[in-house]
Design a protein around this motif. Structure first.
Motif, PDB file in Angstrom:
ATOM      1  N   ALA A 177     -35.795  13.636 -35.047  1.00  0.00           N
ATOM      2  CA  ALA A 177     -36.202  12.449 -35.795  1.00  0.00           C
ATOM      3  C   ALA A 177     -34.989  11.570 -36.052  1.00  0.00           C
ATOM      4  O   ALA A 177     -33.874  12.068 -36.261  1.00  0.00           O
ATOM      5  N   ILE A 178     -35.202  10.259 -36.016  1.00  0.00           N
ATOM      6  CA  ILE A 178     -34.191   9.306 -36.475  1.00  0.00           C
ATOM      7  C   ILE A 178     -34.631   8.847 -37.854  1.00  0.00           C
ATOM      8  O   ILE A 178     -35.727   8.305 -38.033  1.00  0.00           O
ATOM      9  N   CYS A 179     -33.772   9.052 -38.862  1.00  0.00           N
ATOM     10  CA  CYS A 179     -34.180   8.805 -40.236  1.00  0.00           C
ATOM     11  C   CYS A 179     -32.946   8.615 -41.113  1.00  0.00           C
ATOM     12  O   CYS A 179     -31.808   8.644 -40.622  1.00  0.00           O
ATOM     13  N   SER A 180     -33.172   8.450 -42.418  1.00  0.00           N
ATOM     14  CA  SER A 180     -32.069   8.352 -43.371  1.00  0.00           C
ATOM     15  C   SER A 180     -31.587   9.753 -43.733  1.00  0.00           C
ATOM     16  O   SER A 180     -32.318  10.738 -43.613  1.00  0.00           O
ATOM     17  N   LYS A 181     -30.362   9.826 -44.225  1.00  0.00           N
ATOM     18  CA  LYS A 181     -29.757  11.114 -44.531  1.00  0.00           C
ATOM     19  C   LYS A 181     -30.457  11.831 -45.677  1.00  0.00           C
ATOM     20  O   LYS A 181     -30.471  13.067 -45.747  1.00  0.00           O
ATOM     21  N   ILE A 182     -31.083  11.071 -46.576  1.00  0.00           N
ATOM     22  CA  ILE A 182     -31.732  11.696 -47.717  1.00  0.00           C
ATOM     23  C   ILE A 182     -32.897  12.584 -47.300  1.00  0.00           C
ATOM     24  O   ILE A 182     -33.301  13.489 -48.044  1.00  0.00           O
ATOM     25  N   CYS A 183     -33.427  12.369 -46.095  1.00  0.00           N
ATOM     26  CA  CYS A 183     -34.529  13.205 -45.614  1.00  0.00           C
ATOM     27  C   CYS A 183     -34.122  14.669 -45.510  1.00  0.00           C
ATOM     28  O   CYS A 183     -34.972  15.570 -45.595  1.00  0.00           O
ATOM     29  N   LEU A 184     -32.840  14.931 -45.345  1.00  0.00           N
ATOM     30  CA  LEU A 184     -32.365  16.316 -45.283  1.00  0.00           C
ATOM     31  C   LEU A 184     -32.585  17.027 -46.611  1.00  0.00           C
ATOM     32  O   LEU A 184     -32.703  18.263 -46.644  1.00  0.00           O
ATOM     33  N   GLN A 185     -32.623  16.264 -47.704  1.00  0.00           N
ATOM     34  CA  GLN A 185     -32.855  16.863 -49.015  1.00  0.00           C
ATOM     35  C   GLN A 185     -34.338  16.954 -49.347  1.00  0.00           C
ATOM     36  O   GLN A 185     -34.729  17.732 -50.211  1.00  0.00           O
ATOM     37  N   ASP A 199     -35.603  22.846 -43.735  1.00  0.00           N
ATOM     38  CA  ASP A 199     -35.194  23.361 -42.420  1.00  0.00           C
ATOM     39  C   ASP A 199     -34.739  22.284 -41.450  1.00  0.00           C
ATOM     40  O   ASP A 199     -34.816  22.467 -40.228  1.00  0.00           O
ATOM     41  N   LEU A 200     -34.244  21.161 -41.975  1.00  0.00           N
ATOM     42  CA  LEU A 200     -33.708  20.125 -41.107  1.00  0.00           C
ATOM     43  C   LEU A 200     -32.187  20.213 -41.059  1.00  0.00           C
ATOM     44  O   LEU A 200     -31.541  20.603 -42.024  1.00  0.00           O
ATOM     45  N   GLU A 201     -31.634  19.816 -39.928  1.00  0.00           N
ATOM     46  CA  GLU A 201     -30.185  19.850 -39.740  1.00  0.00           C
ATOM     47  C   GLU A 201     -29.724  18.530 -39.136  1.00  0.00           C
ATOM     48  O   GLU A 201     -30.404  17.965 -38.267  1.00  0.00           O
ATOM     49  N   LEU A 202     -28.589  18.015 -39.603  1.00  0.00           N
ATOM     50  CA  LEU A 202     -28.029  16.764 -39.098  1.00  0.00           C
ATOM     51  C   LEU A 202     -27.234  17.021 -37.833  1.00  0.00           C
ATOM     52  O   LEU A 202     -26.285  17.795 -37.831  1.00  0.00           O
ATOM     53  N   LEU A 203     -27.632  16.350 -36.739  1.00  0.00           N
ATOM     54  CA  LEU A 203     -26.858  16.449 -35.496  1.00  0.00           C
ATOM     55  C   LEU A 203     -25.839  15.320 -35.367  1.00  0.00           C
ATOM     56  O   LEU A 203     -24.682  15.553 -35.008  1.00  0.00           O
ATOM     57  N   HIS A 204     -26.278  14.090 -35.641  1.00  0.00           N
ATOM     58  CA  HIS A 204     -25.380  12.937 -35.521  1.00  0.00           C
ATOM     59  C   HIS A 204     -25.721  11.925 -36.607  1.00  0.00           C
ATOM     60  O   HIS A 204     -26.889  11.696 -36.915  1.00  0.00           O
ATOM     61  N   GLU A 205     -24.700  11.302 -37.184  1.00  0.00           N
ATOM     62  CA  GLU A 205     -24.871  10.277 -38.205  1.00  0.00           C
ATOM     63  C   GLU A 205     -24.278   8.960 -37.708  1.00  0.00           C
ATOM     64  O   GLU A 205     -23.267   8.950 -37.011  1.00  0.00           O
ATOM     65  N   GLY A 206     -24.942   7.853 -38.035  1.00  0.00           N
ATOM     66  CA  GLY A 206     -24.448   6.546 -37.619  1.00  0.00           C
ATOM     67  C   GLY A 206     -24.668   6.272 -36.141  1.00  0.00           C
ATOM     68  O   GLY A 206     -23.769   5.807 -35.443  1.00  0.00           O
ATOM     69  N   ILE A 207     -25.892   6.527 -35.660  1.00  0.00           N
ATOM     70  CA  ILE A 207     -26.170   6.394 -34.220  1.00  0.00           C
ATOM     71  C   ILE A 207     -26.721   5.012 -33.868  1.00  0.00           C
ATOM     72  O   ILE A 207     -27.066   4.766 -32.718  1.00  0.00           O
ATOM     73  N   GLN A 208     -26.794   4.105 -34.834  1.00  0.00           N
ATOM     74  CA  GLN A 208     -27.352   2.778 -34.577  1.00  0.00           C
ATOM     75  C   GLN A 208     -26.403   1.944 -33.711  1.00  0.00           C
ATOM     76  O   GLN A 208     -25.187   2.148 -33.723  1.00  0.00           O
TER      77      GLN A 208
END
Length: 337
Positions: free
Chosen positions: A174-182, A186-195
């Motif tokens: 999913a492409i989403c905001s970082k707050i979705c991890l909270q 069971d979600l994990e951040l792979l890459h941040e700032g991909i825009q």
């Protein structure tokens, strides 16, 4: 006076809260996990109760006795002002029962998230809102050229699908905001700032139910600076001004000169009174003469509340408004921060 169903719903939900939790309620444009939610959380963290509402109008009208604060999107650095917010700021309620008490700027950082333990090699589908997908094309082309791009209702909805649907867990991102991890398990951040665009910012106004409502999670930093939002209107209609040869009728330039405060932005919307080509000007002023060095204050939670005589910056703002009225215009103070 007719009741407001949005306010009644919020009041009912607040009254259901139990215990000694006295944190104020803050409403924002939902659903949970949006960038409005991200901006609110970045600013207030766990010092408020968050309530997601469906529209900007709902957020605006929710502010009242039970809802102390709201976050309204004001402008995006790429797409410009949020006209719905500015149209609501034309309302006489602003400056009488609702006030602007601050501003928050959020850098839009799209994140690529997956189920915990998954990698780029596992991804066969990328879910997000169509705008977010479009804003991340360079990253997707370089890193996931074979992945199917699937448009869903919102970035938060994409994160929820990856989190909760078993058939999406194995090969979806999913492409989403970082707050979705909270918000989703069971979600994990792979890459941040991909825009594609890294100069994409959204600014929000903080709306409050009182002109001096303390803002949680705020600390006095000692800077001698101050902002205010002022609504200016000409008393004379545009067609009357065009037909008149009387130079005593004020123009917008005259009103700004009478205000005599440094304007850092000026936005125009059509008159709320539906006058032909009538205008409302929202003027944000910045008082860099204000000195906080001599301001007595007392600590209330995490907010410094000014006590004692009217501070010099407020006097300058009110004096400017009085000069606009004397010049033949109308000026309303919508809030200070």
């Amino acid at each position: 006076m007719s009741s407001n169903p949005i306010t009644e719903q919020i009041t009912s939900r607040v009254e259901e809260q139990t215990g000694d939790d006295t944190r104020p309620v803050l409403t924002y444009l939902g659903p949970a996990g949006t960038y409005s939610h991200q901006a609110a959380f970045d600013r207030f963290a766990k010092t408020v109760h968050y309530r997601a509402l469906n529209t900007i109008s709902d957020v605006f009208h929710s502010v009242g006795p039970a809802v102390h604060l709201a976050l309204l999107p004001q402008e995006n650095s790429i797409f410009g002002i949020v006209t719905e917010t500015y149209d609501l700021l034309r309302s006489s309620d602003v400056g009488e029962s609702r006030w602007v008490r601050g501003a928050v700027t959020l850098p839009i950082q799209h994140c690529l998230v997956v189920r915990r333990g998954k990698t780029l090699r596992d991804i066969k589908k990328v879910l997000s809102h169509e705008q977010a997908l479009g804003q991340c094309q360079r990253f997707l082309a370089a890193n996931l050229p074979e992945a199917q791009q699937v448009s869903v209702a919102s970035t938060a909805a994409a994160a929820e699908v990856v989190s909760k649907q078993p058939d999406a867990a194995a090969d979806c991102a999913a492409i989403c905001s970082k707050i979705c991890l909270q918000l989703f398990a069971d979600l994990e951040l792979l890459h941040e700032g991909i825009q594609n665009e890294h100069q994409n910012f959204t600014r929000f106004y903080i709306l409050a139910n009182h002109p001096t409502t303390p803002l949680p999670n705020t600390r006095y930093d000692g800077r001698g600076e101050f902002n205010a939002l002022i609504r200016l209107e000409l008393q004379q209609k545009v067609d009357e001004l065009n037909a008149s040869q009387d130079s005593s009728h004020p123009t917008v330039t005259d009103l700004l000169a009478a205000l005599c405060l440094p304007a850092i932005r000026i936005d125009r919307r059509p008159s709320a009174q539906h006058e032909l080509f009538g205008s409302v000007y929202l003027v944000e002023v910045f008082d860099n003469e204000a000195s906080n060095a001599s301001r007595p204050s007392q600590r209330v939670g995490e907010e410094d509340v000014v006590t004692g005589p009217l501070p010099p910056w407020k006097e300058r703002i009110l004096d400017g408004i009085a000069r606009v009225v004397a010049r033949g215009g109308r000026a309303d103070l919508l809030g200070t921060w």
